[in-house]
Design a protein around this motif. Structure first.
Motif, PDB file in Angstrom:
ATOM      1  N   GLY A 163     -12.166   3.070 -12.125  1.00  0.00           N
ATOM      2  CA  GLY A 163     -12.239   1.755 -12.755  1.00  0.00           C
ATOM      3  C   GLY A 163     -12.340   0.613 -11.764  1.00  0.00           C
ATOM      4  N   GLY A 164     -12.282   0.934 -10.473  1.00  0.00           N
ATOM      5  CA  GLY A 164     -12.444  -0.091  -9.445  1.00  0.00           C
ATOM      6  C   GLY A 164     -11.203  -0.924  -9.197  1.00  0.00           C
ATOM      7  N   LEU A 165     -10.038  -0.476  -9.657  1.00  0.00           N
ATOM      8  CA  LEU A 165      -8.821  -1.278  -9.502  1.00  0.00           C
ATOM      9  C   LEU A 165      -8.030  -0.936  -8.251  1.00  0.00           C
ATOM     10  CD1 LEU A 165      -7.578  -1.378 -13.194  1.00  0.00           C
ATOM     11  CD2 LEU A 165      -8.990  -3.029 -11.978  1.00  0.00           C
ATOM     12  N   VAL A 166      -8.290   0.229  -7.655  1.00  0.00           N
ATOM     13  CA  VAL A 166      -7.597   0.599  -6.414  1.00  0.00           C
ATOM     14  C   VAL A 166      -8.599   1.099  -5.379  1.00  0.00           C
ATOM     15  CG1 VAL A 166      -5.402   1.170  -7.563  1.00  0.00           C
ATOM     16  CG2 VAL A 166      -7.062   2.981  -7.123  1.00  0.00           C
ATOM     17  N   ASN A 167      -8.226   0.911  -4.129  1.00  0.00           N
ATOM     18  CA  ASN A 167      -8.960   1.464  -2.988  1.00  0.00           C
ATOM     19  C   ASN A 167      -8.146   2.620  -2.439  1.00  0.00           C
ATOM     20  OD1 ASN A 167     -11.032  -0.523  -2.843  1.00  0.00           O
ATOM     21  ND2 ASN A 167      -9.566  -1.920  -1.905  1.00  0.00           N
ATOM     22  N   GLU A 168      -8.830   3.568  -1.800  1.00  0.00           N
ATOM     23  CA  GLU A 168      -8.106   4.621  -1.103  1.00  0.00           C
ATOM     24  C   GLU A 168      -8.581   4.671   0.335  1.00  0.00           C
ATOM     25  OE1 GLU A 168      -8.845   8.205  -3.407  1.00  0.00           O
ATOM     26  OE2 GLU A 168     -10.496   8.724  -2.093  1.00  0.00           O
ATOM     27  N   THR A 169      -7.623   4.922   1.232  1.00  0.00           N
ATOM     28  CA  THR A 169      -7.891   5.004   2.657  1.00  0.00           C
ATOM     29  C   THR A 169      -7.212   6.255   3.188  1.00  0.00           C
ATOM     30  OG1 THR A 169      -7.821   2.595   2.764  1.00  0.00           O
ATOM     31  CG2 THR A 169      -7.695   3.775   4.853  1.00  0.00           C
ATOM     32  N   ARG A 170      -7.957   7.110   3.877  1.00  0.00           N
ATOM     33  CA  ARG A 170      -7.378   8.335   4.429  1.00  0.00           C
ATOM     34  C   ARG A 170      -6.816   8.049   5.808  1.00  0.00           C
ATOM     35  NH1 ARG A 170      -7.004  13.573   3.620  1.00  0.00           N
ATOM     36  NH2 ARG A 170      -8.340  13.644   1.805  1.00  0.00           N
ATOM     37  N   GLU A 211       0.861  -1.175   0.000  1.00  0.00           N
ATOM     38  CA  GLU A 211       0.000   0.000   0.000  1.00  0.00           C
ATOM     39  C   GLU A 211       0.906   1.236   0.000  1.00  0.00           C
ATOM     40  OE1 GLU A 211      -1.927   0.914   3.833  1.00  0.00           O
ATOM     41  OE2 GLU A 211      -3.790   0.875   2.676  1.00  0.00           O
ATOM     42  N   MET A 212       0.522   2.264  -0.761  1.00  0.00           N
ATOM     43  CA  MET A 212       1.374   3.446  -0.879  1.00  0.00           C
ATOM     44  C   MET A 212       0.544   4.714  -0.900  1.00  0.00           C
ATOM     45  SD  MET A 212       4.065   2.183  -3.808  1.00  0.00           S
ATOM     46  CE  MET A 212       5.232   3.507  -3.506  1.00  0.00           C
ATOM     47  N   CYS A 213       1.173   5.828  -0.465  1.00  0.00           N
ATOM     48  CA  CYS A 213       0.518   7.127  -0.599  1.00  0.00           C
ATOM     49  C   CYS A 213       1.013   7.790  -1.887  1.00  0.00           C
ATOM     50  CB  CYS A 213       0.767   8.012   0.614  1.00  0.00           C
ATOM     51  SG  CYS A 213       2.430   8.613   0.786  1.00  0.00           S
ATOM     52  N   VAL A 214       0.313   8.822  -2.296  1.00  0.00           N
ATOM     53  CA  VAL A 214       0.648   9.514  -3.547  1.00  0.00           C
ATOM     54  C   VAL A 214       2.092   9.987  -3.540  1.00  0.00           C
ATOM     55  CG1 VAL A 214       0.131  11.498  -5.005  1.00  0.00           C
ATOM     56  CG2 VAL A 214      -1.723  10.231  -3.965  1.00  0.00           C
ATOM     57  N   TRP A 268      -2.901  12.130   4.728  1.00  0.00           N
ATOM     58  CA  TRP A 268      -2.466  11.317   3.590  1.00  0.00           C
ATOM     59  C   TRP A 268      -3.558  10.357   3.141  1.00  0.00           C
ATOM     60  CZ3 TRP A 268       1.508  13.716   1.944  1.00  0.00           C
ATOM     61  CH2 TRP A 268       2.425  14.279   2.830  1.00  0.00           C
ATOM     62  N   ILE A 269      -3.579  10.102   1.843  1.00  0.00           N
ATOM     63  CA  ILE A 269      -4.468   9.085   1.288  1.00  0.00           C
ATOM     64  C   ILE A 269      -3.589   7.950   0.775  1.00  0.00           C
ATOM     65  CG2 ILE A 269      -6.164   8.510  -0.493  1.00  0.00           C
ATOM     66  CD1 ILE A 269      -7.132  11.378  -0.344  1.00  0.00           C
ATOM     67  N   TYR A 270      -3.869   6.751   1.264  1.00  0.00           N
ATOM     68  CA  TYR A 270      -3.108   5.570   0.866  1.00  0.00           C
ATOM     69  C   TYR A 270      -3.910   4.775  -0.152  1.00  0.00           C
ATOM     70  CZ  TYR A 270       0.446   6.272   4.377  1.00  0.00           C
ATOM     71  OH  TYR A 270       1.485   6.788   5.088  1.00  0.00           O
ATOM     72  N   TYR A 271      -3.201   4.196  -1.110  1.00  0.00           N
ATOM     73  CA  TYR A 271      -3.826   3.416  -2.172  1.00  0.00           C
ATOM     74  C   TYR A 271      -3.381   1.969  -2.081  1.00  0.00           C
ATOM     75  CZ  TYR A 271      -5.290   7.831  -4.077  1.00  0.00           C
ATOM     76  OH  TYR A 271      -5.892   9.054  -4.230  1.00  0.00           O
ATOM     77  N   SER A 272      -4.314   1.073  -2.388  1.00  0.00           N
ATOM     78  CA  SER A 272      -4.036  -0.359  -2.407  1.00  0.00           C
ATOM     79  C   SER A 272      -4.815  -0.982  -3.563  1.00  0.00           C
ATOM     80  CB  SER A 272      -4.437  -1.005  -1.076  1.00  0.00           C
ATOM     81  OG  SER A 272      -5.820  -0.804  -0.843  1.00  0.00           O
ATOM     82  N   LEU A 273      -4.408  -2.181  -3.943  1.00  0.00           N
ATOM     83  CA  LEU A 273      -5.105  -2.880  -5.028  1.00  0.00           C
ATOM     84  C   LEU A 273      -6.494  -3.308  -4.572  1.00  0.00           C
ATOM     85  CD1 LEU A 273      -2.348  -5.211  -6.525  1.00  0.00           C
ATOM     86  CD2 LEU A 273      -3.206  -3.042  -7.421  1.00  0.00           C
ATOM     87  N   ASN A 274      -7.426  -3.281  -5.501  1.00  0.00           N
ATOM     88  CA  ASN A 274      -8.792  -3.740  -5.259  1.00  0.00           C
ATOM     89  C   ASN A 274      -9.132  -4.744  -6.353  1.00  0.00           C
ATOM     90  OD1 ASN A 274     -11.478  -4.005  -4.470  1.00  0.00           O
ATOM     91  ND2 ASN A 274     -12.122  -2.296  -5.733  1.00  0.00           N
ATOM     92  N   LEU A 275      -8.688  -5.978  -6.152  1.00  0.00           N
ATOM     93  CA  LEU A 275      -8.862  -6.973  -7.210  1.00  0.00           C
ATOM     94  C   LEU A 275      -9.660  -8.185  -6.770  1.00  0.00           C
ATOM     95  CD1 LEU A 275      -5.213  -6.794  -8.567  1.00  0.00           C
ATOM     96  CD2 LEU A 275      -7.221  -5.614  -9.440  1.00  0.00           C
ATOM     97  N   GLU A 276     -10.332  -8.080  -5.615  1.00  0.00           N
ATOM     98  CA  GLU A 276     -11.063  -9.230  -5.084  1.00  0.00           C
ATOM     99  C   GLU A 276     -12.050  -9.819  -6.076  1.00  0.00           C
ATOM    100  OE1 GLU A 276     -12.823  -8.351  -1.307  1.00  0.00           O
ATOM    101  OE2 GLU A 276     -10.931  -7.575  -0.521  1.00  0.00           O
TER     102      GLU A 276
END
Length: 105
Positions: free
Chosen positions: A58-65, A31-34, A69-77
């Motif tokens: 496109g539904g490929l990443v999730n974001e969590t604040r 998971e990474m931030c911008v 900072w906003i962190y991004y992770s894969l959303n491939l379930e």
């Protein structure tokens, strides 16, 4: 469950961009931030944010604040059809290890 052709075509369009594929390869590692992604890609923050926005729509990443900072992770379930593509992406561990990613951590 198979994906409608239109949805699959849109997802493949998203993946036809080298920068977005690279972002997915990075997020495959962690998971990474911008700011971390900007550092690795050596691109401007607005440019990286635009790519992340498209991947999110496109539904490929999730974001969590977390704080500012906003962190991004894969959303491939629900996108098992992308596993083969993700397996072909090169490892980004070396690029991540070379950098001292301090901005958000």
């Amino acid at each position: 469950m198979s994906q409608p052709i239109e949805a699959l075509a849109e997802t493949l369009k998203l993946l036809s961009d080298k920068t977005r594929l690279t972002i997915l390869a990075l997020l495959k590692e962690k998971e990474m931030c911008v700011c971390d992604i900007v550092t690795v890609l050596e691109m401007t923050q607005p440019n990286v944010s635009q790519h992340l926005r498209k991947l999110k729509i496109g539904g490929l990443v999730n974001e969590t604040r977390r704080a500012q900072w906003i962190y991004y992770s894969l959303n491939l379930e629900d996108k098992t059809y992308l596993n083969g593509i993700l397996e072909q992406l090169p490892s980004m561990k070396e690029q991540l290890n070379k950098l001292n990613l301090e901005c958000c951590n």
